[in-house]
Scaffold this active site. Structure first.
Site, mmCIF file in Angstrom:
data_model
loop_
_atom_site.group_PDB
_atom_site.id
_atom_site.type_symbol
_atom_site.label_atom_id
_atom_site.label_comp_id
_atom_site.label_asym_id
_atom_site.label_seq_id
_atom_site.Cartn_x
_atom_site.Cartn_y
_atom_site.Cartn_z
ATOM 1 N N LYS A 11 0.817 -1.221 0.000
ATOM 2 C CA LYS A 11 0.000 0.000 0.000
ATOM 3 C C LYS A 11 0.858 1.282 0.000
ATOM 4 O O LYS A 11 2.069 1.234 0.262
ATOM 5 C CB LYS A 11 -0.935 -0.029 1.209
ATOM 6 C CG LYS A 11 -2.010 -1.120 1.123
ATOM 7 C CD LYS A 11 -2.988 -1.025 2.310
ATOM 8 C CE LYS A 11 -4.093 -2.060 2.212
ATOM 9 N NZ LYS A 11 -5.045 -1.966 3.352
ATOM 10 N N TYR A 51 -12.376 -1.524 -3.687
ATOM 11 C CA TYR A 51 -12.865 -1.636 -2.298
ATOM 12 C C TYR A 51 -14.390 -1.459 -2.200
ATOM 13 O O TYR A 51 -14.899 -1.113 -1.133
ATOM 14 C CB TYR A 51 -12.149 -0.632 -1.394
ATOM 15 C CG TYR A 51 -10.828 -1.139 -0.842
ATOM 16 C CD1 TYR A 51 -10.757 -2.296 -0.076
ATOM 17 C CD2 TYR A 51 -9.641 -0.447 -1.060
ATOM 18 C CE1 TYR A 51 -9.554 -2.761 0.453
ATOM 19 C CE2 TYR A 51 -8.431 -0.900 -0.539
ATOM 20 C CZ TYR A 51 -8.401 -2.055 0.214
ATOM 21 O OH TYR A 51 -7.205 -2.514 0.745
ATOM 22 N N PHE A 59 -15.194 4.470 6.797
ATOM 23 C CA PHE A 59 -13.818 4.773 6.381
ATOM 24 C C PHE A 59 -13.615 4.681 4.865
ATOM 25 O O PHE A 59 -12.502 4.852 4.375
ATOM 26 C CB PHE A 59 -12.829 3.844 7.103
ATOM 27 C CG PHE A 59 -13.069 2.374 6.897
ATOM 28 C CD1 PHE A 59 -12.653 1.736 5.737
ATOM 29 C CD2 PHE A 59 -13.700 1.613 7.866
ATOM 30 C CE1 PHE A 59 -12.869 0.381 5.540
ATOM 31 C CE2 PHE A 59 -13.924 0.255 7.679
ATOM 32 C CZ PHE A 59 -13.502 -0.358 6.511
ATOM 33 N N ARG A 87 -2.378 -14.039 4.757
ATOM 34 C CA ARG A 87 -3.083 -13.324 5.826
ATOM 35 C C ARG A 87 -2.292 -13.448 7.143
ATOM 36 O O ARG A 87 -2.241 -12.507 7.940
ATOM 37 C CB ARG A 87 -4.501 -13.882 6.017
ATOM 38 C CG ARG A 87 -5.398 -13.787 4.784
ATOM 39 C CD ARG A 87 -5.985 -12.436 4.519
ATOM 40 N NE ARG A 87 -6.849 -11.966 5.566
ATOM 41 C CZ ARG A 87 -7.525 -10.813 5.498
ATOM 42 N NH1 ARG A 87 -7.429 -10.040 4.410
ATOM 43 N NH2 ARG A 87 -8.286 -10.422 6.476
ATOM 44 N N THR A 93 -5.536 -6.511 10.918
ATOM 45 C CA THR A 93 -5.793 -5.232 10.246
ATOM 46 C C THR A 93 -5.234 -4.057 11.054
ATOM 47 O O THR A 93 -4.608 -3.157 10.507
ATOM 48 C CB THR A 93 -7.316 -5.036 10.052
ATOM 49 O OG1 THR A 93 -7.847 -6.214 9.439
ATOM 50 C CG2 THR A 93 -7.619 -3.823 9.197
ATOM 51 N N ARG A 104 2.405 -6.176 9.321
ATOM 52 C CA ARG A 104 1.713 -5.009 9.899
ATOM 53 C C ARG A 104 2.271 -4.622 11.265
ATOM 54 O O ARG A 104 2.332 -3.437 11.589
ATOM 55 C CB ARG A 104 0.208 -5.278 9.941
ATOM 56 C CG ARG A 104 -0.436 -5.135 8.555
ATOM 57 C CD ARG A 104 -1.824 -5.658 8.522
ATOM 58 N NE ARG A 104 -2.549 -5.273 7.308
ATOM 59 C CZ ARG A 104 -3.701 -5.812 6.938
ATOM 60 N NH1 ARG A 104 -4.259 -6.761 7.677
ATOM 61 N NH2 ARG A 104 -4.309 -5.415 5.833
ATOM 62 N N ASN A 114 -2.059 0.539 6.686
ATOM 63 C CA ASN A 114 -1.543 -0.709 7.257
ATOM 64 C C ASN A 114 -0.729 -1.551 6.273
ATOM 65 O O ASN A 114 -0.649 -2.770 6.401
ATOM 66 C CB ASN A 114 -2.686 -1.509 7.897
ATOM 67 C CG ASN A 114 -3.765 -1.877 6.904
ATOM 68 O OD1 ASN A 114 -3.649 -1.579 5.728
ATOM 69 N ND2 ASN A 114 -4.800 -2.537 7.386
ATOM 70 N N HIS A 117 -2.349 -5.340 1.619
ATOM 71 C CA HIS A 117 -3.668 -5.970 1.444
ATOM 72 C C HIS A 117 -3.441 -7.411 1.029
ATOM 73 O O HIS A 117 -2.496 -7.699 0.295
ATOM 74 C CB HIS A 117 -4.472 -5.279 0.333
ATOM 75 C CG HIS A 117 -5.584 -6.133 -0.216
ATOM 76 N ND1 HIS A 117 -6.799 -6.233 0.395
ATOM 77 C CD2 HIS A 117 -5.621 -6.984 -1.281
ATOM 78 C CE1 HIS A 117 -7.558 -7.093 -0.288
ATOM 79 N NE2 HIS A 117 -6.859 -7.558 -1.310
ATOM 80 N N GLU A 128 -9.960 -10.253 -7.710
ATOM 81 C CA GLU A 128 -8.936 -9.211 -7.524
ATOM 82 C C GLU A 128 -7.764 -9.395 -8.498
ATOM 83 O O GLU A 128 -7.261 -8.422 -9.069
ATOM 84 C CB GLU A 128 -8.461 -9.206 -6.069
ATOM 85 C CG GLU A 128 -9.567 -8.715 -5.133
ATOM 86 C CD GLU A 128 -9.238 -8.837 -3.652
ATOM 87 O OE1 GLU A 128 -10.117 -8.481 -2.839
ATOM 88 O OE2 GLU A 128 -8.129 -9.283 -3.295
HETATM 89 P P1 RTP Z 1 -7.298 -5.663 3.372
HETATM 90 O O1 RTP Z 1 -8.669 -5.931 2.783
HETATM 91 O O2 RTP Z 1 -6.718 -4.331 2.932
HETATM 92 O O3 RTP Z 1 -6.364 -6.802 3.129
HETATM 93 O O4 RTP Z 1 -7.411 -5.569 4.952
HETATM 94 P P2 RTP Z 1 -8.261 -6.434 5.952
HETATM 95 O O5 RTP Z 1 -8.962 -7.542 5.216
HETATM 96 O O6 RTP Z 1 -7.354 -6.810 7.061
HETATM 97 O O7 RTP Z 1 -9.304 -5.369 6.479
HETATM 98 P P3 RTP Z 1 -10.742 -4.948 5.903
HETATM 99 O O8 RTP Z 1 -11.707 -5.057 7.007
HETATM 100 O O9 RTP Z 1 -11.026 -5.694 4.620
HETATM 101 O O10 RTP Z 1 -10.543 -3.407 5.589
HETATM 102 C C1 RTP Z 1 -9.960 -2.980 4.379
HETATM 103 C C2 RTP Z 1 -8.992 -1.865 4.660
HETATM 104 O O11 RTP Z 1 -9.718 -0.710 5.059
HETATM 105 C C3 RTP Z 1 -8.920 0.055 5.955
HETATM 106 N N1 RTP Z 1 -9.630 0.211 7.215
HETATM 107 N N2 RTP Z 1 -9.690 1.345 7.856
HETATM 108 N N3 RTP Z 1 -10.241 3.383 9.744
HETATM 109 C C4 RTP Z 1 -10.695 2.160 9.965
HETATM 110 O O12 RTP Z 1 -11.325 1.852 10.948
HETATM 111 C C5 RTP Z 1 -10.397 1.127 8.963
HETATM 112 N N4 RTP Z 1 -10.782 -0.137 9.017
HETATM 113 C C6 RTP Z 1 -10.294 -0.707 7.896
HETATM 114 C C7 RTP Z 1 -7.609 -0.698 6.147
HETATM 115 O O13 RTP Z 1 -6.645 -0.190 5.214
HETATM 116 C C8 RTP Z 1 -8.005 -2.104 5.807
HETATM 117 O O14 RTP Z 1 -6.895 -2.881 5.457
HETATM 118 MG MG MG Z 2 -10.137 -7.210 3.475
#
Ligand code: RTP
Ligand code: MG
Length: 140
Positions: A11, A51, A59, A87, A93, A104, A114, A117, A128
């Site tokens: 990222k 996304y 967010f 993962r 996250t 991370r 973070n 992805h 994707e």
């Molecule tokens: P990713 O999809 O990027 O691999 O991350 P993830 O599964 O661990 O988390 P996800 O819930 O899918 O959220 C996607 C991305 O959104 C951003 N985020 N910001 N500000 C916030 O509370 C918040 N929560 C999520 C993060 O960049 C997260 O990786």
């Molecule tokens: Mg995700």
């Protein structure tokens, strides 16, 4: 468990801090092969499509701005149980909750910025990968 492919992004917060190689090394050390990789700069609209699943979340706008703020490196990773393995090496996250030794934990700045992805399931990995790469670009 069979050989799988998954989709990965280094990222903007990480490319900006020159961490592309350090993160790629951690993925490889975890047993994942980088079978495709390129550096691109998304528009906010392109980040929004990627996304889309989060479009109702508070967010979402901030996330799309962030993903379009600097170049990213997109990758296809291949290996035994690649989705779960990726993962695991990414970590939680929220970096405050990420386990020691994860990407991370080591590099992420916040829950939003973070560093990486990774796809969360076989179906999302396929969608994707197809969004960013043609079949000819996948060199296993
Ligand atoms: P990713 O999809 O990027 O691999 O991350 P993830 O599964 O661990 O988390 P996800 O819930 O899918 O959220 C996607 C991305 O959104 C951003 N985020 N910001 N500000 C916030 O509370 C918040 N929560 C999520 C993060 O960049 C997260 O990786
Ligand atoms: Mg995700």
């Amino acid at each position: 468990m069979a050989i799988q492919r998954t989709f990965s992004i280094i990222k903007p917060d990480a490319t900006k801090r020159n961490l592309t190689g350090a993160i790629a090394a951690k993925l490889e050390a975890a047993g994942l092969r980088i079978i495709a990789q390129k550096r691109i700069h998304l528009t906010k609209a392109q980040a929004g499509v990627f996304y889309e699943v989060h479009k109702e979340r508070p967010f979402y706008d901030e996330l799309c701005e962030f993903m379009a703020s600097e170049p990213i490196v997109v990758q296809v990773l291949e290996g035994e149980d690649a989705i779960a393995k990726n993962r695991e090496v990414m970590g939680a996250t929220n970096p405050a909750e990420a386990a020691d030794g994860t990407i991370r934990k080591e590099y992420a700045l916040s829950i939003g910025e973070n560093s990486v992805h990774g796809s969360d399931a076989e179906e999302t990995a396929a969608v994707e990968i197809a969004y960013f790469f043609s079949g000819l670009e996948l060199v296993g």
